[in-house]
Write an enzyme that holds these catalytic residues in place. Structure first.
Site, PDB file in Angstrom:
ATOM      1  N   ASP A 184       0.984  -1.486   0.044  1.00 29.10           N
ATOM      2  CA  ASP A 184      -0.042  -0.179  -0.176  1.00 29.10           C
ATOM      3  C   ASP A 184       1.045   1.337  -0.042  1.00 29.10           C
ATOM      4  O   ASP A 184       1.797   1.481   0.729  1.00 29.10           O
ATOM      5  CB  ASP A 184      -0.974  -0.093   1.250  1.00 29.10           C
ATOM      6  CG  ASP A 184      -1.845   1.101   1.210  1.00 29.10           C
ATOM      7  OD1 ASP A 184      -2.123   1.653   0.327  1.00 29.10           O
ATOM      8  OD2 ASP A 184      -2.465   1.380   2.388  1.00 29.10           O
ATOM      9  N   ASP A 222      -3.168   2.431  -5.813  1.00 33.23           N
ATOM     10  CA  ASP A 222      -1.996   2.474  -5.032  1.00 33.23           C
ATOM     11  C   ASP A 222      -1.719   1.351  -4.258  1.00 33.23           C
ATOM     12  O   ASP A 222      -1.153   1.324  -2.880  1.00 33.23           O
ATOM     13  CB  ASP A 222      -1.980   3.802  -4.309  1.00 33.23           C
ATOM     14  CG  ASP A 222      -3.475   3.770  -3.422  1.00 33.23           C
ATOM     15  OD1 ASP A 222      -4.288   3.036  -3.385  1.00 33.23           O
ATOM     16  OD2 ASP A 222      -3.509   4.587  -2.501  1.00 33.23           O
ATOM     17  N   GLU A 223      -2.423   0.187  -4.508  1.00 30.82           N
ATOM     18  CA  GLU A 223      -2.323  -1.083  -3.596  1.00 30.82           C
ATOM     19  C   GLU A 223      -2.551  -2.372  -4.538  1.00 30.82           C
ATOM     20  O   GLU A 223      -3.316  -2.360  -5.445  1.00 30.82           O
ATOM     21  CB  GLU A 223      -3.061  -0.869  -2.236  1.00 30.82           C
ATOM     22  CG  GLU A 223      -4.841  -0.673  -2.731  1.00 30.82           C
ATOM     23  CD  GLU A 223      -5.601  -0.952  -1.645  1.00 30.82           C
ATOM     24  OE1 GLU A 223      -5.098  -1.563  -0.487  1.00 30.82           O
ATOM     25  OE2 GLU A 223      -6.783  -0.367  -1.441  1.00 30.82           O
TER      26      GLU A 223
END
Length: 453
Positions: A9, A112-113
């Site tokens: 993350d 973003d993860e």
């Protein structure tokens, strides 16, 4: 065989990526992550809503969905930066590319993860560390430290440090034997951290956490559980599962009981299904009516718009339709929606459309308030999602991309001029030496004879 699952993350992704871009353009600039700063709103007029903020800004009480005017009252020195989706997508792509170097299966959850299935990569990670030491790219204390770590910690350190050293931003890494626990592990403490959360660690690391921190437990479910005295994940784990299913229903109750014990059978998969809609809803703490619609009601609407826009951006979607929905005190749900002239993922645009729909449904002459109803739940939803392939660019975006567009135009003109000259030459040669003198060639790939080695 026990699986090894990572959850990666990016820490404060949008603000971090804006900060990194700024530092690369001007190495003497102040790192936005170290000062009170925020993304969102109109930087010039200093209006709109906050969509992301730094940790120093958080200490001033600044939060997402807060009006910029209010944020500036709390922190007059707050540095505002505009959203930059082109930069976000570029850094996201570079981030995911690094993940693919380490894992055979990468499931990108959002911009973003991602989940990584690291099962069976122990030998390849050891080889990568050894090769870097031999090549001299991994030396000194860092080399000694990495060689001292066993798998999978060595893989997590190698991956985390490569992202930080090459891309300039930090990530959290959660490690476990299933996706649920890996996700919970990555959230334990931030930023730039690695955490494990194996089944043997659940009681000490996970059970003391607030029930709202349990992955998959929404705010509405958490509030129901708190009302009956379930305040921690451990409380839910120790509760008779029949009480959970009685309170939440069979599916939700069974999920909370299993999740509180760290049980998950979800596999990491690189195949993703496209979302058909993205929405967010909030059950109000007080009933919303004509008296508090412009105060409590608008605060809820701002929060909903930021949440929905954030999810659209995370999944790189643009919404072609925005809708507003409300549940009234008679437990009936009504909704209205509007198709947009141009798909968007901008929280300000989503909010402006949703507010018009809200007034249309609630306080218009024939609205729900006029029927004596009060609102106990509000929601903003989006539909007709796409990835912006056919989206018309705004004047602002055209200006920002002017150099790139002009370069493409020049390249197209060069190719057209080259083709024109080739055709003219071909015509001249054929007129002089006869038809068929000049023919277009075909590029052939080299082949290897069965007798060649």
């Amino acid at each position: 065989m026990d699986r090894t699952i990572f959850h990666i993350d990016v820490n404060s992704a949008f603000l971090s990526w804006s900060a990194v871009k700024r530092l690369r353009e001007d190495p003497t600039a102040i790192d936005l992550r170290t000062i009170p700063s925020a993304v969102g709103g109109d930087v010039k007029t200093r209006h709109g809503i906050i969509t992301a903020r730094s940790l120093p800004a958080k200490r001033y009480g600044i939060r997402t969905a807060m009006p910029v005017v209010k944020a500036l009252e709390l922190c007059p020195s707050l540095v505002l930066v505009p959203s930059d989706f082109k930069t976000y997508r570029a850094y996201s792509a570079a981030f995911i590319e690094i993940l693919h170097k380490y894992a055979p299966v990468v499931e990108q959850l959002s911009i973003d993860e991602a989940f990584l299935d690291m099962t069976g990569t122990e030998q390849s990670i050891r080889s990568a560390i050894f090769e870097q030491i031999v090549a001299g790219t991994l030396t000194g204390e860092k080399a000694t430290r990495l060689r001292s770590f066993a798998f999978p910690m060595n893989a997590a350190v190698l991956l985390k440090d490569e992202i930080r050293d090459t891309l300039g931003f930090t990530v959290n890494v959660g490690i476990s034997s299933n996706t649920l626990l890996a996700k919970m592990a990555s959230d334990l403490e931030k930023p730039d951290k690695i955490h494990t959360l194996y089944p043997s660690e659940i009681e000490t690391k996970m059970w003391p956490l607030p029930i709202g921190d349990l992955y998959g437990c929404g705010s509405k479910t958490a509030e129901k559980l708190r009302r009956i005295g379930i305040h921690t994940i451990g409380d839910a784990a120790r509760l008779d599962p029949t009480i959970l299913t009685g309170l939440l229903g069979a599916n939700a109750g069974s999920y909370i009981h299993a999740a509180a014990h760290g049980i998950s059978t979800r596999a990491v998969s690189s195949v993703q299904e496209e979302a058909k809609s993205i929405s967010n809803e909030i059950t109000t703490t007080v009933d919303i009516d004509e008296d508090n619609l412009e105060t409590e009601g608008m605060e809820i609407m701002r929060a909903l718009a930021v949440k929905v826009a954030g999810r659209l951006r995370k999944h790189d979607f643009y919404a072609g339709t925005v809708g507003f929905s409300a549940k009234t005190d008679d437990f009936k749900r009504r909704s209205v929606q509007q198709k947009l002239p141009d798909p968007t993922q901008d929280p300000e645009k989503i909010l402006s459309v949703a507010v018009v729909l809200m007034h249309q449904l609630l306080d218009a002459p024939d609205g729900l308030f006029g029927q004596g109803r009060k609102v106990r739940l509000m929601a903003i939803f989006t539909a007709n999602l796409d990835h912006g392939d056919f989206r018309q660019m705004t004047l602002e975006e055209l200006t920002e991309n002017r150099a790139e567009i002009e370069a493409e135009i020049r390249d197209t003109r060069r190719k057209a001029e080259k083709e024109r000259k080739l055709q003219a030459l071909s015509k001249t040669l054929q007129e002089r030496f006869g038809a068929g003198t000049v023919q277009r060639g075909m590029k052939l790939e080299p082949t290897t004879s069965a007798h060649e080695t």
